[in-house]
Scaffold this active site. Structure first.
Site, PDB file in Angstrom:
ATOM      1  N   SER A   1      90.956  51.201 -29.225  1.00  0.00           N
ATOM      2  CA  SER A   1      91.722  50.743 -28.063  1.00  0.00           C
ATOM      3  C   SER A   1      91.930  51.893 -27.089  1.00  0.00           C
ATOM      4  CB  SER A   1      93.083  50.203 -28.512  1.00  0.00           C
ATOM      5  OG  SER A   1      93.903  50.065 -27.367  1.00  0.00           O
TER       6      SER A   1
ATOM      7  N   HIS B   1      87.899  48.310 -26.876  1.00  0.00           N
ATOM      8  CA  HIS B   1      89.001  47.369 -26.672  1.00  0.00           C
ATOM      9  C   HIS B   1      89.821  47.835 -25.465  1.00  0.00           C
ATOM     10  CE1 HIS B   1      91.890  44.336 -28.087  1.00  0.00           C
ATOM     11  NE2 HIS B   1      92.835  45.192 -27.716  1.00  0.00           N
TER      12      HIS B   1
ATOM     13  N   ASP C   1      93.003  46.949 -23.051  1.00  0.00           N
ATOM     14  CA  ASP C   1      94.245  46.178 -22.951  1.00  0.00           C
ATOM     15  C   ASP C   1      94.677  46.054 -21.495  1.00  0.00           C
ATOM     16  OD1 ASP C   1      94.941  45.737 -25.792  1.00  0.00           O
ATOM     17  OD2 ASP C   1      94.924  47.924 -25.854  1.00  0.00           O
TER      18      ASP C   1
ATOM     19  N   MET D   1      97.382  44.688 -19.011  1.00  0.00           N
ATOM     20  CA  MET D   1      98.788  44.250 -19.021  1.00  0.00           C
ATOM     21  C   MET D   1      99.288  44.089 -17.593  1.00  0.00           C
ATOM     22  SD  MET D   1     100.303  46.696 -21.998  1.00  0.00           S
ATOM     23  CE  MET D   1      99.367  47.065 -23.486  1.00  0.00           C
TER      24      MET D   1
ATOM     25  N   HIS E   1      91.196  42.456 -23.595  1.00  0.00           N
ATOM     26  CA  HIS E   1      92.362  41.744 -24.141  1.00  0.00           C
ATOM     27  C   HIS E   1      93.374  41.569 -23.005  1.00  0.00           C
ATOM     28  CE1 HIS E   1      96.043  42.157 -27.092  1.00  0.00           C
ATOM     29  NE2 HIS E   1      96.040  40.985 -26.470  1.00  0.00           N
TER      30      HIS E   1
ATOM     31  N   MET F   1      96.734  40.619 -21.570  1.00  0.00           N
ATOM     32  CA  MET F   1      98.150  40.348 -21.866  1.00  0.00           C
ATOM     33  C   MET F   1      98.810  40.094 -20.521  1.00  0.00           C
ATOM     34  SD  MET F   1      98.626  43.278 -24.718  1.00  0.00           S
ATOM     35  CE  MET F   1      97.063  43.945 -24.256  1.00  0.00           C
TER      36      MET F   1
ATOM     37  N   MET G   1      97.660  39.434 -33.511  1.00  0.00           N
ATOM     38  CA  MET G   1      98.440  40.641 -33.226  1.00  0.00           C
ATOM     39  C   MET G   1      99.247  41.035 -34.464  1.00  0.00           C
ATOM     40  SD  MET G   1      97.645  41.472 -30.154  1.00  0.00           S
ATOM     41  CE  MET G   1      98.690  42.935 -30.182  1.00  0.00           C
TER      42      MET G   1
ATOM     43  N   ASP H   1      94.873  43.488 -34.348  1.00  0.00           N
ATOM     44  CA  ASP H   1      95.211  44.495 -33.339  1.00  0.00           C
ATOM     45  C   ASP H   1      96.673  44.922 -33.466  1.00  0.00           C
ATOM     46  OD1 ASP H   1      95.460  46.008 -31.035  1.00  0.00           O
ATOM     47  OD2 ASP H   1      95.191  44.327 -29.643  1.00  0.00           O
TER      48      ASP H   1
HETATM   49  C1  DX5 Z   1      99.092  46.509 -28.028  1.00  0.00           C
HETATM   50  C2  DX5 Z   1      97.615  46.524 -27.771  1.00  0.00           C
HETATM   51  C3  DX5 Z   1      96.819  47.249 -28.770  1.00  0.00           C
HETATM   52  C4  DX5 Z   1      97.173  48.689 -28.929  1.00  0.00           C
HETATM   53  C5  DX5 Z   1      96.864  49.075 -30.329  1.00  0.00           C
HETATM   54  O1  DX5 Z   1      99.699  45.694 -27.116  1.00  0.00           O
HETATM   55  O2  DX5 Z   1      97.107  45.204 -27.698  1.00  0.00           O
HETATM   56  O3  DX5 Z   1      95.422  47.092 -28.534  1.00  0.00           O
HETATM   57  O4  DX5 Z   1      96.472  49.552 -28.071  1.00  0.00           O
HETATM   58  O5  DX5 Z   1      97.261  50.370 -30.505  1.00  0.00           O
HETATM   59  P1  DX5 Z   1      97.651  50.964 -31.915  1.00  0.00           P
HETATM   60  O6  DX5 Z   1      96.407  50.912 -32.757  1.00  0.00           O
HETATM   61  O7  DX5 Z   1      98.076  52.346 -31.576  1.00  0.00           O
HETATM   62  O8  DX5 Z   1      98.751  50.114 -32.476  1.00  0.00           O
HETATM   63 ZN    ZN Z   2      94.904  44.918 -27.643  1.00  0.00          ZN
END
Ligand code: DX5
Ligand code: ZN
Length: 215
Positions: free
Chosen positions: A6, A31, A33, A35, A64, A66, A135, A173
């Site tokens: 990630s 990956h 993220d 947001m 991903h 969010m 998650m 994740d």
């Molecule tokens: C959290 C993200 C994850 C995050 C995971 O909202 O969706 O992808 O980056 O990070 P770690 O592995 O540090 O929990």
């Molecule tokens: Zn993620």
């Protein structure tokens, strides 16, 4: 077993170097993220940054989302041709329609479940997705504590997928590390996302291999 580092945990001051290093270390997916500050209390990457990232790596992107207004955002990411676009079941009223829309653009659709959302909430969706992301932390931040409740969800989901004879990947994740990876794989996970665990190590290749448990 596949590993998707990630990028939330990279050193952003050295983004290009970090991406090349993780590529050379054997990442199966990147990956990313996304947001929006509404669905989760944090802001991250937009399409301009992701486009630059994809221009310097051949590792397929795993986006991903969010975000609250998923259908509005999906059109921003489709032109980047990621391997997967995943969105949360909690933020979309017409998830089947959106999966078909994503698939019609040649991208694998995936649905994400927050820790408290039961696997049964997607029992009618399994044949419409190529991946389900479970998650194992509440989304929004890297480096959080792993929630073991995900094991039971992986097992239930694997059973539901097998009953339908469907080909659907299970991705996990949040809080994934060298200690829980083998149990996640034994429970039925196919893809592990890991941010903090990989990027806080001083040897990305060893960190990635340590998540790939051989039965
Ligand atoms: C959290 C993200 C994850 C995050 C995971 O909202 O969706 O992808 O980056 O990070 P770690 O592995 O540090 O929990
Ligand atoms: Zn993620």
């Amino acid at each position: 077993m596949y590993v998707a580092p990630s990028l939330l945990s990279v050193n952003f001051l050295r983004l290009e170097e970090e991406i090349k290093a993780i590529d050379a270390a054997g990442a199966d997916l990147l990956h990313i993220d996304v947001m929006d500050g509404h669905f989760v209390p944090n802001l991250t990457f937009g399409p301009c940054v992701i486009e630059k990232i994809s221009s310097i790596t051949k590792v397929p992107l795993d986006v991903h989302l969010m975000v609250k207004d998923v259908s509005k955002f999906v059109d921003l990411f489709i032109p980047l041709k990621p391997k997967f676009i995943s969105f949360h079941i909690e933020s979309e009223d017409h998830p089947i329609r959106l999966c078909e829309y994503i698939k019609n653009h040649g991208i694998h659709p995936a649905i994400v479940l927050n820790p408290h959302t039961p696997v049964s909430s997607i029992k009618h969706m399994i044949e419409f997705v190529d991946m389900v992301l479970l998650m194992s932390v509440n989304p929004g931040f890297g480096g959080q504590k792993f929630l073991p409740l995900v094991y039971e969800k992986i097992k239930e989901l694997r059973q539901r997928i097998d009953e339908k004879n469907a080909k659907v990947f299970i991705e996990v994740d949040g809080g994934v590390n060298g200690l829980n990876a083998s149990d996640l794989e034994l429970a039925g996970a196919d893809i592990l996302v890991a941010g903090n665990y990989i990027f806080s190590s001083d040897d990305y290749k060893t960190a990635i291999s340590s998540l790939k448990f051989e039965f």
